[in-house]
Design an enzyme around this catalytic site. Structure first.
Site, PDB file in Angstrom:
ATOM      1  N   CYS A 107       0.831  -1.198   0.000  1.00 30.84           N
ATOM      2  CA  CYS A 107       0.000   0.000   0.000  1.00 30.84           C
ATOM      3  C   CYS A 107       0.867   1.251   0.000  1.00 30.84           C
ATOM      4  CB  CYS A 107      -0.884   0.019   1.229  1.00 30.84           C
ATOM      5  SG  CYS A 107      -2.021  -1.354   1.276  1.00 30.84           S
ATOM      6  N   VAL A 111       1.010   4.284  -2.724  1.00 35.10           N
ATOM      7  CA  VAL A 111       0.506   5.637  -2.464  1.00 35.10           C
ATOM      8  C   VAL A 111       1.590   6.671  -2.754  1.00 35.10           C
ATOM      9  CG1 VAL A 111      -0.419   7.189  -0.711  1.00 35.10           C
ATOM     10  CG2 VAL A 111      -1.205   4.836  -0.829  1.00 35.10           C
TER      11      VAL A 111
HETATM   12  S1  SF4 Z   1      -0.263  -1.969   4.389  1.00 39.85           S
HETATM   13 FE1  SF4 Z   1      -1.241  -2.898   2.730  1.00 39.85          FE
HETATM   14  S2  SF4 Z   1       0.223  -4.363   2.053  1.00 39.85           S
HETATM   15 FE2  SF4 Z   1       0.832  -3.842   4.092  1.00 39.85          FE
HETATM   16  S3  SF4 Z   1      -0.154  -5.348   5.424  1.00 39.85           S
HETATM   17 FE3  SF4 Z   1      -1.461  -3.543   5.323  1.00 39.85          FE
HETATM   18  S4  SF4 Z   1      -2.891  -4.020   3.694  1.00 39.85           S
HETATM   19 FE4  SF4 Z   1      -1.172  -5.396   3.438  1.00 39.85          FE
END
Ligand code: SF4
Ligand code: SF4
Lengths: 458, 467
Positions: A107, A111
């Site tokens: 994520c 971003v």
């Molecule tokens: S940030 Fe995104 S990739 Fe990382 S554990 Fe949380 S949901 Fe999964």
């Protein structure tokens, strides 16, 4: 009685997921990446995600799961992750020496907007990628999709980066197996071999995440689809994609990129779906189905017939990944069971809903995607109690609360073994599923039977 | 092969080797591109706060972070079980672009209405830090509307390691402490800090203090309750276990309320006894001291014969320890010694320089001490040292097995209580059961070991430890 909080009345929840029925994209991507021989998955983001993903896979497969991380710090989060990834690539090739690194984003790096192809090119230009070595990537932001999407994206990345078309066709068929266990991938290979067909199966995690104990620690266990095999997939005569959600994107891409025609089938779980799979292999390869497979099939039908009275009218509820659910729903319907609920947290779309209804009838309640979770599944179950549940380890809370037998299927399974070694796909897999279902039903019947109807022979 | 070691040379130390008097380099960010076993800030906060059973724990971010921490830690509760559910705002693309504050507000409001928790913790994960949601403001608003403490936990993963997560958790906890602060104290009373009631350990420890005649005001956070934490500043002493996670809170309470603290460990016979005695000494009360002596004597007498029985079988075996906190490592070295097991390798994910100095002191010559190791390195050391047992966490277990070594889980996920005297027995049983299991006769590694000489080259050790 963990879930005693769950109220029966279903109210609208708009902003909230309670007890997720899915996990995030990178874990699926990491699993797919392990299906390439001598590949080290790399998580581009902060350490935590990678640690969680490795733990989840380790718990599920009970095997060492290796993956590296870009170790983002605040700096990387502000200035971008380019420096971290280039350094990672350099360190990984120097220290762990894989043939290929499969990078997935998290994520965070999504971003920030890190441009992965550009960074990989930079690493190459800087001489950080030794000759003969490869780096591929997949975008796997978890605010879209689920672990299944992540698997699909990494499988597509294999096609994108590795598959090539030389112009000369090779008499072989590609099989994209979907998000299934290593045991299932091995079973698909065995079936095609049994039929005398040369297949390229990718990703192929068999032998990687269910590796034998040989007294050594292997950074790269023996299994996995080789890069040459995936490359040659561009020259295959045909592609069989199993499971719409996990396998269709890669098959489509392979068609666009290398002009390999494809067909997308349901996962070969249960009798009808396996029949379709075998039949499709037969037609595309122009072979006939060998006697040995027909014997296996006959045995499944035999057990089905012997025990059919126990299946009749049993009510079931399923939760899991969309591709599994479609085939499973069909198998259970074939067995004369009544499918009450089919639930997935993965966004699977209206086609999925239609397909399930087509197979099981209009009465089945189907829930998919946004805002669908285990909590809701539990509420449904409180409203009409099924006789049997299918789902991952987390469903055990519900099973205990409601006193309903659970058959473990899907990801993750933390509290049982077997899924790594025994397939649920193909005819043998169907037999195993049948056994599990019968065990559950008959055990329950024995448990609840009054003394006078406690039977020795069933 | 030596390449691996070069980069990390300074994070590895062998006692007694010709390394001069150099210290161990630690508290470094893991090398980018390493198979680090470390987790993130969020993970640290979550494990510390999670056991508070009557609070709401809402993870603000995409679904994964919440999914992976759902009921994964066996912190038991004697009452409410709200902590074991997994609540996530499950952020989507839209919110990542336009912000997730509205969703957070709605989620909190819905949840508080549905579950009437005593307090709410809101964990901000990486993405939240990045998109800049004003979590503080949302919490404040909900708190004003709902009348319960709504506490933001700044646990964006990239802000550091698990350790920084402990700090964030302590800050969050302190907000509860302050709410009840300043009332008159209880005599002969303590708070238990840094035990998380895995497999009921807090209950065992609490029982010891009950027998000693000491009131336990609050357990932070094992089997924790919001109201008890609010009362905690009224205790006479903070007893802190697991130095990493809770010392910060103890320090804050000392500064604000003059509440003294003691660091202890409840792992192993010596450390448990010392923990109880040091509390008794603190209160300087004859009654308490007498009861403590009685307790320790009868418990040690009770368990000792069985420990000796295991020792007979295990004498001379070798172990590797790789755990999260270094405090755990100290106790493990000592506990293993009771079993006649020598610690050949010991390391942690988050040790600081003093911790490693202490480790150097208590370990035997030849012991390898490592900071933030990776599986490749660990497996090489294990091979070199030919260990019989690995003590570690979930990711280490299959590595040990593949190499034919026994395993004992000493992490958040374990299901057996290892604290206190009874815990020492459990530990002995587990180590014994694993090391002595007949399964090893089928392991090629053990077979090789029995028939062949050691294959590991001296060369690597030399390259590693010459300065
Ligand atoms: S940030 Fe995104 S990739 Fe990382 S554990 Fe949380 S949901 Fe999964
Ligand atoms: S590193 Fe960030 S995103 Fe990943 S698990 Fe930790 S908090 Fe979640």
């Amino acid at each position: 009685m963990l879930l005693r909080h769950t109220p029966e009345t279903i109210t609208d929840r708009s902003a909230l997921t309670i007890n997720p029925a899915k996990t995030c994209q990178p874990v699926g991507a990491m699993y797919a990446a392990l299906g390439i021989h001598n590949c080290l998955p790399h998580s581009h983001g902060s350490q935590g995600c990678c640690a969680y993903h490795r733990s989840a896979l380790t718990r599920h497969y009970k095997d060492p799961i290796m993956a590296t991380t870009s170790s983002f710090t605040e700096g990387a989060s502000v200035f971008g992750g380019q420096a971290n990834l280039v350094e990672s690539i350099n360190n990984i090739f120097t220290i762990y020496s894989p043939d290929i690194i499969a990078v997935n984003t998290t994520c965070l790096s999504e971003v920030i907007g890190d441009d992965l192809p550009q960074i990989i090119n930079k690493a190459r230009a800087d001489g950080k990628i030794p000759p003969g070595k490869t780096v591929i990537h997949a975008n796997t932001p978890s605010f879209k999709g689920s672990h299944v999407t992540g698997f699909a994206n990494m499988t597509s990345a294999m096609v994108q980066y590795l598959s090539e078309r030389s112009g000369k066709k090779i008499p072989q068929i590609n099989i994209i197996p979907g998000y299934v266990e290593p045991s299932d991938m091995a079973e698909m290979k065995r079936i095609s071999l049994e039929m005398g067909i040369k297949s390229v199966l990718f990703p192929d995690t068999s032998g990687v995440v269910n590796s034998p104990l040989d007294g050594k620690f292997h950074m790269y266990p023996k299994g996995g689809a080789t890069m040459e095999a995936i490359k040659s997939a561009g020259d295959s005569t045909f592609t069989l994609a199993l499971g719409r959600t996990a396998s269709l994107p890669a098959a489509k891409l392979l068609d666009t990129k290398c002009k390999v025609p494809f067909e997308c089938l349901d996962l070969p779980i249960g009798l009808s779906a396996t029949d379709t799979f075998v039949d499709c292999l037969r037609k595309t390869a122009g072979v006939s189905v060998p006697e040995s497979l027909m014997v296996e099939r006959g045995q499944v039908v035999d057990v089905l017939t012997d025990m059919h009275q126990y299946f009749f009218g049993k009510k079931v509820a399923l939760i899991g990944d969309p591709d599994h659910l479609v085939s499973l729903a069909q198998f259970l319907t074939d067995m004369d069971m009544e499918v009450l609920y089919v639930v997935t947290g993965t966004p699977a779309g209206p086609k999925f809903v239609r397909r399930i209804r087509e197979l099981t009838g209009e009465k089945t309640i189907v829930k998919e995607g946004l805002g669908v979770d285990m909590f809701q599944f539990h509420q449904l179950i409180k409203n009409a109690k099924p006789d049997l549940l299918f789902g991952n380890t987390y469903v055990k809370h519900i099973a205990r609360d409601e006193d309903i037998p659970l058959i473990r299927m899907g990801f993750p399974i933390y509290d049982r073994v077997g899924h790594q070694y025994f397939p649920i796909t193909g005819y043998r897999g169907a037999l195993r599923l049948l056994e599990k279902i019968l065990e559950a039903i008959l055990d329950r019947q024995d448990r609840d039977a009054p003394e006078e109807s406690f039977e020795l022979v069933m | 092969m030596i390449e691996i070691l070069k980069d990390r040379k300074k994070q590895v130390f062998q006692k007694g080797a010709e390394t001069g008097d150099r210290g161990i380099v630690c508290e470094k960010a893991s090398l980018a591109g390493s198979v680090s076993q470390r987790a993130c800030v969020f993970c640290g906060s979550r494990v510390v706060l999670y056991p508070i059973a009557d609070a709401l724990h809402l993870v603000h971010g995409p679904v994964g972070c919440a999914a992976y921490t759902w009921d994964i830690r066996g912190s038991l509760s004697s009452g409410p079980e709200l902590h074991r559910l997994s609540f996530s705002t499950d952020l989507r693309e839209k919110e990542v672009i336009f912000g997730g504050e509205k969703k957070l507000y709605a989620a909190l409001t819905e949840l508080i209405k549905a579950y009437a928790p005593k307090a709410a913790f809101v964990y901000a994960t990486c993405i939240i830090g990045l998109i800049g949601d004003d979590v503080q403001a949302v919490c404040k608003k909900v708190q004003a509307e709902q009348g319960i403490p709504v506490i933001p936990v700044h646990s964006e993963g990239f802000r550091g390691t698990k350790k920084d997560g402990y700090k964030a958790a302590c800050e969050a906890l302190f907000r509860l402490v302050v709410e009840g602060g300043g009332q008159p104290g209880f005599p002969l009373s303590i708070n238990i800090l840094g035990d998380f009631n895995l497999a009921g350990e807090t209950w065992m420890i609490k029982e010891y203090y009950r027998q000693m005649g000491i009131k336990v005001v609050s357990c932070i956070t094992g089997d924790g309750r919001v109201d008890e934490i609010r009362e905690s500043s009224r205790a006479g002493l903070n007893v802190v276990q697991c130095s990493g996670s809770m010392t910060q809170l103890a320090k804050m309470m000392e500064e604000t309320y003059g509440l003294p603290f003691k660091r202890v460990s409840y792992f192993g016979i010596e450390d448990t006894a010392e923990a109880l005695y040091s509390v008794a000494r603190h209160f300087d009360d004859l009654q308490v001291m007498r009861k403590t002596e009685e307790l320790v004597r009868s418990e040690v007498n009770r368990i000792y014969p069985e420990v000796q029985h295991y020792r007979k079988a295990l004498e001379g075996k070798k172990a590797a320890i790789y755990v999260g906190g270094s405090f755990k490592a100290f106790s493990l070295v000592k506990a293993l010694r009771h079993l006649g097991i020598q610690t050949a390798i010991v390391g942690s994910q988050t040790g600081n320089p003093e911790d490693y100095e202490y480790l150097k002191e208590i370990c035997d010559a030849g012991t390898i001490i490592v900071d933030d190791t990776n599986p490749l390195e660990l497996s090489r050391f294990m091979m070199e040292k030919d260990v019989d047992l690995l003590i570690g966490g979930v990711k280490e277990r299959p590595i040990a097995y593949k190499m034919g070594a026994a395993f004992c889980d000493h992490n958040h996920e374990r299901k057996t209580a290892l604290a206190g005297f009874e815990g020492m027995l459990n530990f002995c049983r587990e180590v014994y059961a694993s090391i002595m299991s007949p399964v090893w006769q089928f392991s090629p590694a053990r077979q090789r070991r029995a028939t062949m000489e050691q294959t590991f080259s001296e060369e690597i050790t030399k390259a590693m430890f010459s300065t």
